[in-house]
Write an enzyme that holds these catalytic residues in place. Structure first.
Site, PDB file in Angstrom:
ATOM      1  N   SER A 241       0.836  -1.200   0.000  1.00  0.00           N
ATOM      2  CA  SER A 241       0.000   0.000   0.000  1.00  0.00           C
ATOM      3  C   SER A 241       0.875   1.255   0.000  1.00  0.00           C
ATOM      4  O   SER A 241       1.659   1.461  -0.923  1.00  0.00           O
ATOM      5  CB  SER A 241      -0.964  -0.050   1.192  1.00  0.00           C
TER       6      SER A 241
ATOM      7  N   ASP B  74      -9.964  -5.494  -4.155  1.00  0.00           N
ATOM      8  CA  ASP B  74      -9.478  -4.464  -3.224  1.00  0.00           C
ATOM      9  C   ASP B  74     -10.371  -3.229  -3.328  1.00  0.00           C
ATOM     10  O   ASP B  74     -10.464  -2.601  -4.382  1.00  0.00           O
ATOM     11  CB  ASP B  74      -8.035  -4.119  -3.604  1.00  0.00           C
TER      12      ASP B  74
ATOM     13  N   HIS C 137      -7.426  -5.890   0.393  1.00  0.00           N
ATOM     14  CA  HIS C 137      -6.234  -5.102   0.736  1.00  0.00           C
ATOM     15  C   HIS C 137      -5.572  -5.564   2.039  1.00  0.00           C
ATOM     16  O   HIS C 137      -4.621  -4.955   2.494  1.00  0.00           O
ATOM     17  CB  HIS C 137      -6.649  -3.629   0.864  1.00  0.00           C
TER      18      HIS C 137
END
Length: 302
Positions: A168, A245, A279
């Protein structure tokens, strides 16, 4: 073996060992030290396979964590230790930002700023050197990672070569720093990275604080723009993205811009959309071994 190794670390005086746990054929260590870049104490975890504990040079991978995380998240949740034990790979996880000291409102050299938004401030450094106050005093994470911590790790541990990866916001950091400082790293990968920070709502909020309104500085801290600017630096990079995600759907990650940048830069990219994955660290658990093996293979060529 372990006592001799630990004495050699403590003799330098820079590192304070916080904990050691046996894990597969190796040990999981935690350390803290006083950072000159951030002017605060910083922490990191490091997994040392038995080869490294015996003093043999081993390839290493530096993992940069995402928003709200610290060194604990990947160390406790990603389950990388078994694969690193099998391959003889060192795995390092630094914290994501300078922080206020525990039980206090101040760090060692004054107040460490924060923000009520989870995507700005402590836990959300974006691995950049801030130019605007109040952030510029402590938020110098680019300098911390690529200069201070990098040199400290190379001097204190038997590291043969180092790759860089992350998730991320940390995936953004891995891509940005890997292409900005290719002489430091032999390999790059990322998991669900923020690919165009200067064009995402998260990144724009953070960069307005850290850099002000000068969008030329934003561009210099954008992974996709950096790759397009500097061109091919690696034989191949690996990026995995969960196809389910929610942050991808919301436009925070902008993976297509990374693909476009690599095409323009002629940078070979293996980009995989993983069906059904989100995620979370469940996704990271599912795919982390492929990334460790990617960095191990690249290290064999260095």
């Amino acid at each position: 073996m372990n006592n001799t190794y630990n004495k050699s670390l403590s003799a330098n005086g820079q590192l304070m060992q916080k904990s050691v746990n046996r894990c597969f054929d190796g040990e999981q260590h935690y350390y803290s030290h006083q950072s000159t870049a951030t002017k605060t104490p910083m922490t990191f975890s490091i997994y040392l396979p038995d080869e490294a504990l015996a003093g043999r040079l081993c390839p290493a991978v530096l993992y940069l964590s995402g928003l709200t995380c610290n060194a604990d998240n990947v160390t406790h949740k990603a389950h990388f230790q078994q694969k690193c034990s099998e391959l003889g790979m060192i795995f390092i996880a630094p914290d994501t930002s300078p922080r206020t000291s525990e039980g206090s409102d101040k760090g060692d050299s004054g107040e460490v700023p924060n923000d009520e938004r989870y995507f700005v401030g402590q836990g959300a450094s974006y691995y950049v050197d801030a130019t605007q106050q109040p952030w510029a005093e402590h938020f110098n994470m680019q300098s911390y990672i690529v200069d201070e911590l990098y040199d400290l790790l190379r001097s204190e541990f038997p590291i043969h070569s180092m790759g860089i990866t992350g998730h991320s916001m940390g995936g953004h950091g891995a891509l940005l720093l890997g292409f900005k400082f290719p002489s430091k790293f032999v390999s790059v990968s990322a998991l669900s990275p923020v690919c165009a920070a200067s064009e995402s709502a998260w990144g724009q909020a953070a960069y307005t604080e850290y850099f002000g309104e000068d969008q030329s500085l934003w561009s210099q801290a954008d992974a996709s723009k950096m790759i397009e600017k500097v061109g091919q630096q690696y034989a191949s990079i690996l990026v995995d993205q969960g196809a389910a995600d929610n942050f991808l759907a919301e436009g925070q990650l902008q993976t297509a811009k990374l693909q476009d940048a690599c095409t323009k830069a002629k940078q070979p990219l293996t980009l995989r959309y993983q069906a059904g994955h989100d995620h979370s660290y469940y996704f990271i658990q599912s795919i982390i071994n492929d990334h460790i093996e990617h960095h191990w293979r690249m290290a064999q060529l260095s």
